[in-house]
Design a protein around this motif. Sequence first.
Motif, mmCIF file in Angstrom:
data_model
loop_
_atom_site.group_PDB
_atom_site.id
_atom_site.type_symbol
_atom_site.label_atom_id
_atom_site.label_comp_id
_atom_site.label_asym_id
_atom_site.label_seq_id
_atom_site.Cartn_x
_atom_site.Cartn_y
_atom_site.Cartn_z
ATOM 1 N N LEU A 280 0.834 -1.206 0.000
ATOM 2 C CA LEU A 280 0.000 0.000 0.000
ATOM 3 C C LEU A 280 0.867 1.253 0.000
ATOM 4 O O LEU A 280 0.534 2.257 -0.664
ATOM 5 C CB LEU A 280 -0.922 -0.010 1.220
ATOM 6 N N ASP A 281 1.978 1.217 0.755
ATOM 7 C CA ASP A 281 2.881 2.375 0.760
ATOM 8 C C ASP A 281 3.442 2.626 -0.641
ATOM 9 O O ASP A 281 3.516 3.779 -1.113
ATOM 10 C CB ASP A 281 4.014 2.143 1.759
ATOM 11 N N ARG A 282 3.841 1.557 -1.313
ATOM 12 C CA ARG A 282 4.397 1.715 -2.657
ATOM 13 C C ARG A 282 3.334 2.192 -3.651
ATOM 14 O O ARG A 282 3.607 3.015 -4.548
ATOM 15 C CB ARG A 282 5.009 0.391 -3.130
ATOM 16 N N ILE A 283 2.102 1.671 -3.496
ATOM 17 C CA ILE A 283 1.007 2.130 -4.373
ATOM 18 C C ILE A 283 0.749 3.610 -4.148
ATOM 19 O O ILE A 283 0.551 4.393 -5.106
ATOM 20 C CB ILE A 283 -0.255 1.295 -4.119
ATOM 21 N N GLN A 284 0.729 4.027 -2.855
ATOM 22 C CA GLN A 284 0.517 5.437 -2.545
ATOM 23 C C GLN A 284 1.628 6.296 -3.155
ATOM 24 O O GLN A 284 1.371 7.370 -3.719
ATOM 25 C CB GLN A 284 0.455 5.621 -1.016
ATOM 26 N N LEU A 285 2.860 5.806 -3.061
ATOM 27 C CA LEU A 285 3.986 6.551 -3.640
ATOM 28 C C LEU A 285 3.848 6.649 -5.168
ATOM 29 O O LEU A 285 4.109 7.706 -5.767
ATOM 30 C CB LEU A 285 5.300 5.848 -3.264
ATOM 31 N N TYR A 286 3.390 5.577 -5.788
ATOM 32 C CA TYR A 286 3.192 5.557 -7.246
ATOM 33 C C TYR A 286 2.129 6.559 -7.643
ATOM 34 O O TYR A 286 2.294 7.325 -8.616
ATOM 35 C CB TYR A 286 2.807 4.131 -7.662
ATOM 36 N N ILE A 287 1.018 6.577 -6.896
ATOM 37 C CA ILE A 287 -0.077 7.497 -7.213
ATOM 38 C C ILE A 287 0.385 8.938 -7.050
ATOM 39 O O ILE A 287 0.051 9.829 -7.859
ATOM 40 C CB ILE A 287 -1.294 7.186 -6.338
ATOM 41 N N GLN A 288 1.152 9.209 -6.001
ATOM 42 C CA GLN A 288 1.643 10.576 -5.791
ATOM 43 C C GLN A 288 2.550 11.015 -6.948
ATOM 44 O O GLN A 288 2.469 12.159 -7.425
ATOM 45 C CB GLN A 288 2.390 10.658 -4.455
ATOM 46 N N LYS A 289 3.418 10.095 -7.378
ATOM 47 C CA LYS A 289 4.300 10.454 -8.498
ATOM 48 C C LYS A 289 3.486 10.743 -9.756
ATOM 49 O O LYS A 289 3.757 11.717 -10.494
ATOM 50 C CB LYS A 289 5.287 9.326 -8.769
ATOM 51 N N ARG A 290 2.472 9.900 -10.041
ATOM 52 C CA ARG A 290 1.657 10.123 -11.225
ATOM 53 C C ARG A 290 0.869 11.416 -11.110
ATOM 54 O O ARG A 290 0.674 12.150 -12.096
ATOM 55 C CB ARG A 290 0.692 8.935 -11.439
ATOM 56 N N ALA A 291 0.434 11.731 -9.920
ATOM 57 C CA ALA A 291 -0.294 12.991 -9.741
ATOM 58 C C ALA A 291 0.628 14.177 -9.986
ATOM 59 O O ALA A 291 0.226 15.193 -10.589
ATOM 60 C CB ALA A 291 -0.881 13.036 -8.327
ATOM 61 N N ASP A 292 1.878 14.051 -9.549
ATOM 62 C CA ASP A 292 2.838 15.142 -9.773
ATOM 63 C C ASP A 292 3.105 15.317 -11.279
ATOM 64 O O ASP A 292 3.205 16.450 -11.795
ATOM 65 C CB ASP A 292 4.146 14.842 -9.037
ATOM 66 N N ILE A 293 3.212 14.167 -11.970
ATOM 67 C CA ILE A 293 3.458 14.242 -13.421
ATOM 68 C C ILE A 293 2.286 14.909 -14.132
ATOM 69 O O ILE A 293 2.452 15.788 -14.999
ATOM 70 C CB ILE A 293 3.720 12.836 -13.996
ATOM 71 N N VAL A 294 1.058 14.500 -13.749
ATOM 72 C CA VAL A 294 -0.133 15.077 -14.369
ATOM 73 C C VAL A 294 -0.204 16.565 -14.083
ATOM 74 O O VAL A 294 -0.542 17.385 -14.956
ATOM 75 C CB VAL A 294 -1.393 14.342 -13.874
ATOM 76 N N ARG A 295 0.124 16.943 -12.863
ATOM 77 C CA ARG A 295 0.086 18.356 -12.512
ATOM 78 C C ARG A 295 1.133 19.140 -13.311
ATOM 79 O O ARG A 295 0.885 20.258 -13.792
ATOM 80 C CB ARG A 295 0.316 18.507 -10.996
ATOM 81 N N ASP A 296 2.321 18.517 -13.499
ATOM 82 C CA ASP A 296 3.369 19.191 -14.280
ATOM 83 C C ASP A 296 2.946 19.339 -15.754
ATOM 84 O O ASP A 296 3.174 20.390 -16.391
ATOM 85 C CB ASP A 296 4.676 18.399 -14.188
ATOM 86 N N LEU A 297 2.328 18.282 -16.292
ATOM 87 C CA LEU A 297 1.856 18.348 -17.680
ATOM 88 C C LEU A 297 0.796 19.411 -17.839
ATOM 89 O O LEU A 297 0.766 20.153 -18.849
ATOM 90 C CB LEU A 297 1.309 16.970 -18.108
ATOM 91 N N GLY A 298 -0.076 19.526 -16.893
ATOM 92 C CA GLY A 298 -1.122 20.549 -16.975
ATOM 93 C C GLY A 298 -0.523 21.943 -16.962
ATOM 94 O O GLY A 298 -0.950 22.840 -17.693
ATOM 95 N N SER A 299 0.498 22.151 -16.151
ATOM 96 C CA SER A 299 1.129 23.472 -16.086
ATOM 97 C C SER A 299 1.893 23.773 -17.383
ATOM 98 O O SER A 299 1.906 24.913 -17.868
ATOM 99 C CB SER A 299 2.061 23.531 -14.864
ATOM 100 N N ASP A 300 2.492 22.726 -17.998
ATOM 101 C CA ASP A 300 3.210 22.936 -19.267
ATOM 102 C C ASP A 300 2.233 23.301 -20.380
ATOM 103 O O ASP A 300 2.502 24.203 -21.208
ATOM 104 C CB ASP A 300 3.985 21.668 -19.640
#
Length: 310
Positions: A280-300
């Motif tokens: 669950l910790d690794r899944i949470q870390l994966y989701i956070q990373k994907r959310a950061d990527i999506v947020r970065d793409l949206g800003s770009d």
Amino acid sequence: MAVNLEEYFRTVFEEHLQTVPMPEEDLRTGTTRILDKRREIKYMDDVLRNQKEEFEAKKKSLEQRRDELRKKEEKLKDSLLNFNKYLKDNDAKQARGLKKAEAEKALVREREKEVQQLQRHIAALLTKKEKMQKRVSQNRIYWSFLDSVLKSSKKFEDIGKLIGRFETLVCMREQLLKRQSTVESEREREAVQLRRYVSERSSALLHYNNTLSQLQTELDTILSQALRWESTWNHIQATAAKETLLLGQIKIVTLNLYHMTGRVTSGAEGFNVDDTLDQLDRIQLYIQKRADIVRDLGSDKGSIKASDHA
């Protein structure tokens, strides 16, 4: 004594000198005066000598009187001593006589008491004699009866042996009665002990029954509690089975999500399948990373659109 006589003569001489009439000096000559003085001195010497002789005579008389008085006093003392001794002897004799009289009176009274006691004793003996004579006359019939029994029986030689046999039988009867009384007393005592034992055993049995009833009640209570706890345990087991099933489902879903993240469960980078929390910790870390990527793409994309409009 010499000093007293000298004082006495001096006093008398001075008194006579004072009482002698003195002639007038103008009428007498010196020689006449001397002669007068000599006569006076001679007169005084005579007077003193006479008084001294009288004094000596009185002194001797007084000494004789004193000796007589002393002798009379000694005689009187002797008489008094003899009289006192006589009185003491008389008192002692009187006291001894009174004591002897009292002793004789006491002895007489004692003898009178003894006589009275003897008279009472004699009267009692006479009364007892009369009673014994009456008893003899009353019991003569029994003697006649014993004599007739002795004549009719051949077992006894005289009345003494018959009476001895009777006394032996009476003694045996008394012993048997005592034995019976002892046996009755022992039986009563044993009966009392038996009743006490039965009462004690009944009390003990009642106590044991009460204890058994209490224990049975406690056993029923314990069984009821055991049934209740057994039902609770079954409910707990059923709940635990449901929760175990739910936990298994959660583990499977978590493992699927873990696989969907591209993770592997074997090899050098593999992970333990049963460690659900780490997954669950690794899944949470994966989701956070994907959310950061999506947020970065949206800003770009926003910055690109802004540059195009410009």
